[in-house]
Design an enzyme around this catalytic site. Structure first.
Site, PDB file in Angstrom:
ATOM      1  N   ASP A  24     -10.998  -2.482  30.539  1.00 28.66           N
ATOM      2  CA  ASP A  24     -10.337  -1.659  29.537  1.00 28.66           C
ATOM      3  C   ASP A  24      -8.916  -2.156  29.229  1.00 28.66           C
ATOM      4  O   ASP A  24      -8.139  -2.416  30.158  1.00 28.66           O
ATOM      5  CB  ASP A  24     -10.267  -0.225  30.088  1.00 28.66           C
TER       6      ASP A  24
ATOM      7  N   GLU B  24     -11.424  -6.001  26.980  1.00 28.59           N
ATOM      8  CA  GLU B  24     -11.067  -5.361  25.710  1.00 28.59           C
ATOM      9  C   GLU B  24      -9.695  -5.899  25.297  1.00 28.59           C
ATOM     10  O   GLU B  24      -8.757  -5.892  26.095  1.00 28.59           O
ATOM     11  CB  GLU B  24     -11.010  -3.846  25.875  1.00 28.59           C
TER      12      GLU B  24
END
Ligand code: NOJ
Length: 558
Positions: free
Chosen positions: A201, A255
Site C-alpha cells: 500500500d 501501489e
C-alpha cells in the site's frame, strides 16, 4: 524479457467486507470467501489479492491496521485464513496479502506506546514539536492525501504526529531501523504461513525527505514532492525485497501514485528490481484532473496516450499492472463506459485492457458489470476520504452543496464498496442478515447467478477474454503495442505483435455513437480470425455503441 508466471497472471481482488458474508452478521468474511473459491477459480484467474484482512478499527476499512499478526475478528480467525489460503492453493491459485506499512492505526500498540514516550517505541512514528510562540503551529505545511491537515496534535506526548491519510492513520518512521525490522518480521510471518506475496500500500510514500521541508503551496496533497517518492525509498525497498527473496517464487506489487513509466523502471526493471510491478494511476485520469472528484469529460485520446506511454516504455523491461477498477475507484462502466449500454460498454472495457501487456487485475463485481450507486444523501456514504474531500471542497467556497454532492456521487470510493451481487434474492444473496452497506438496487438485473447460465453475459465474456489472453500470451501479454488512430475520439484500435509472429488486432468503439467501421477495418489483416466480440455476427459497415472485436492474424503462415 523472460517469461514469468507473475507477468501472465490474472489476479482477482477481494475487498473482504463486501465480498460474501458467511455467518449472517451482514459483514463479508473468510467463511464467505471460502464458499466462493470455486467461483473465483472459474473465472480463470491465477491469484487472489485480499485487501487488508488484519485486525483494525476499520476507520479506513482495514487500511488502518491495529495488529499485523491477527485477522480482524469480524472476518474470522487466523485458522479461517489458513483454510482460505490452503483452499486457494489446492485450486492452483496464489494468494497475495495487502501490506500496509506506510502507516498503522492509532489503535496499534506501537502508537499507544509511542505517544506515551516509551523509549522502545518513541521513534516509531514521525513526531515533531509544534512551532510558533505558543508551540501549537504545525511543524510544516504538509497536507494529508485524504484532504485536510497532515499533522495532529497529541496531548499525551505534547507533540504533533504526521498522518498522510486519516487522523487515525499515523505514518510510521521507516528511517528508524527498528521499524524496518518490525516490517520484516510481519512479512516473514505471512510468508512462513504460505502467502505468495504482497500488494504494498502506497509504498512509494514510506521515505520522507530529511528535515521535512515545506511543500509547494498546493491546495491538496501539499508536501508530496518530499515523499512521493522519498530519498531512501529504494534502500528500504531493497531490505524488504531481500526478505521476500528468502522464499521461492513470491512476489511484490507496489501501489505507486503519481508514478511515470520512467520512474517506475527504477524500481521494477531487471534482476535487481525491488518490486515486481507497480500500480500506476494515470490511466484512471481520463475523465478527471488528478482525482476523480475533479471531473472532466471522458477523453479517449488522453487514455490512449497514457496507455501508449506505459505500454511502449515498459516493453521488454518492466511489467504493467493492468486494472480498470479497484476498491478506490468508482465503477468503470459509470465512468469510461455507459450505464445505458451497461453490458456492451462493460465488455468493451474488458476487451480494451485485457490484451494490454502486463499482468491483469479484476476487481470483485467488475466481471458482472456492477455500477455506481445512485446516492441521494450524505448519510449514504461511509468512506472517510469522501467526508474529508467534502470538507475541503466546502472550505474552498467555490462549489454549491448540490455540486459537491454531485461530485461525490460520481467520484466517491464508496461506489466500489457496495456488496457483491450474487443473485436476485434479498440483499443480492450477499448476506442473510442486514448488510453493513447498501446493496445496489440493480442487483435484480445485475448478478452472478443470472449471468452464469447466459452464454452472452458479461461474466462469461470475462471468462473468455481471460482465457484468450493466456492462449495468445505471446502477443497479448508479451507483444509489442502498436496504437492506431491516435487522435480519434471514439475509436480505440491497437495491435499486439508477438515474437512468434502472432498479431492481435483490437478494435473498439468506446462511445455511444454508431460509427463507420471503415477506418478500423483497415487494420484487420486478410485471412484473420475473429476471436472475441460483444455483438453477434460479423463486423459490418457500422460499429455500434461500444462494439468491440479482437482478431488474430498470423503474419507467418497459417
Ligand atoms: C491506498 C489504499 O488503496 C486505500 O484504500 C487506502 O485508503 C490508502 N492507501 C491508505 O492506506
Amino acid at each position: 524479457m523472460s517469461r514469468q508466471w507473475y507477468n501472465e497472471m490474472c489476479v482477482y481482488q477481494v475487498w473482504p467486507r463486501s465480498f460474501k458474508d458467511g455467518d449472517g452478521d451482514g459483514i463479508g468474511d473468510l467463511k464467505g470467501i471460502l464458499e466462493k473459491l470455486d467461483y473465483i477459480k472459474s473465472l480463470g484467474v491465477d491469484a487472489i489479492w485480499f485487501s487488508p484482512l488484519y485486525a483494525s478499527p476499520q476507520k479506513d476499512y482495514g487500511y488502518d491496521i491495529a495488529d499485523y499478526y491477527n485477522i480482524n475478528p469480524e472476518y474470522g480467525t487466523n485458522e479461517d485464513f489458513k483454510a482460505v489460503l490452503d483452499g486457494a492453493h489446492a485450486r492452483g491459485m496464489r494468494v497475495i496479502m495487502d501490506l500496509v506499512i506506510n502507516h498503522t492505526s492509532d489503535q496499534h500498540e506501537w502508537f499507544k506506546r509511542s505517544a506515551a514516550g516509551d523509549p522502545q517505541y518513541k521513534d516509531y512514528y514521525i513526531w515533531r514539536p509544534g512551532k510558533g510562540k505558543d508551540g501549537k503551529k504545525f511543524p510544516n505545511n504538509w497536507m494529508a492525501t485524504f484532504p485536510g491537515d497532515g499533522w495532529k496534535w497529541n496531548e499525551e506526548r505534547g507533540e504533533y504526529y504526521l498522518h498522510l491519510f486519516a487522523v487515525e492513520q499515523p505514518d510510521l518512521n521507516h528511517d528508524n531501523p527498528a521499524v524496518r525490522e518490525e516490517v520484516k518480521r510481519i512479512m516473514r510471518y505471512w510468508l512462513d504461513m504460505g502467502v505468495d506475496g504482497f500488494r504494498e500500500d502506497v509504498i512509494t510514500y514510506i521515505s520522507k525527505k530529511e528535515g521535512l521541508p515545506n511543500g509547494f503551496p498546493l491546495p491538496a496533497a501539499r508536501g508530496m514532492e518530499h515523499y512521493s517518492p522519498g530519498p531512501n525509498l529504494k534502500k528500504y525497498l531493497q531490505e524488504y525485497r531481500d526478505v521476500v527473496k528468502e522464499y521461492e517464487g513470491r512476489l511484490q506489487l507496489g501501489e505507486a501514485p503519481m508514478m511515470t513509466p520512467k520512474n517506475a523502471l527504477k524500481y521494477i526493471d531487471g534482476e535487481d528490481r525491488v518490486l515486481d510491478m507497480m500500480f500506476g494511476f494515470r490511466h484512471m485520469e481520463a475523465d478527471c484532473f488528478m482525482i476523480s472528484w475533479i471531473r472532466l469529460p471522458f477523453s479517449l485520446r488522453k487514455l490512449k496516450k497514457i496507455y501508449n506511454n506505459w505500454q511502449t516504455k515498459l516493453y521488454g523491461r518492466g511489467i504493467n499492472a493492468n486494472y480498470i477498477e479497484n476498491h478506490d475507484q468508482p465503477r468503470n462502466i459509470s465512468r469510461y463506459g455507459s450505464e445505458k449500454y451497461r453490458f456492451e460498454s462493460g465488455k468493451a472495457l474488458c476487451t480494451m485492457y485485457t490484451f494490454l501487456s502486463g499482468a491483469q487485475f479484476v476487481y470483485q463485481g467488475q466481471e458482472i458489470g456492477m455500477t455506481n450507486l445512485d446516492y441521494e444523501k450524505w448519510d449514504d456514504f461511509v468512506d472517510v476520504s469522501t467526508f474529508s474531500t467534502k470538507k475541503l471542497l466546502e472550505k474552498l467556497k467555490i462549489f454549491s452543496q448540490k455540486k459537491i454532492m454531485k461530485m461525490a456521487k460520481y467520484a466517491a470510493r464508496d461506489n466500489a464498496r457496495t456488496p457483491v451481487q450474487w443473485n436476485a434474492t434479498a440483499n443480492a444473496g450477499f448476506t442473510t442478515g442486514t448488510p453493513w452497506y447498501t446493496v445496489n438496487p440493480n442487483y435484480v438485473d445485475v448478478n452472478v447467478e443470472a449471468q452464469e447460465n447466459d452464454p452472452n453475459s458479461q461474466l462469461n465474456f470475462y471468462r473468455k477474454a481471460i482465457a484468450l489472453r493466456k492462449e495468445y500470451a505471446d502477443a497479448a501479454i508479451y507483444g509489442q503495442f502498436n496504437l492506431h488512430l491516435k487522435g480519434h475520439r471514439q475509436l480505440f484500435v491497437y495491435d499486439k505483435i508477438g515474437e512468434n509472429g502472432t498479431k492481435l488486432t483490437v478494435i473498439i468503439n468506446l462511445s455511444e455513437k454508431t460509427l463507420s467501421s471503415k477506418k478500423a477495418k483497415k487494420y484487420i489483416y486478410p485471412h484473420s480470425k475473429e476471436i472475441l466480440s460483444n455483438y453477434e455476427g460479423e463486423i459490418g459497415d457500422k460499429l455500434r455503441p461500444y462494439e468491440a472485436r479482437v482478431y488474430k492474424n498470423a503474419l507467418l503462415g497459417e
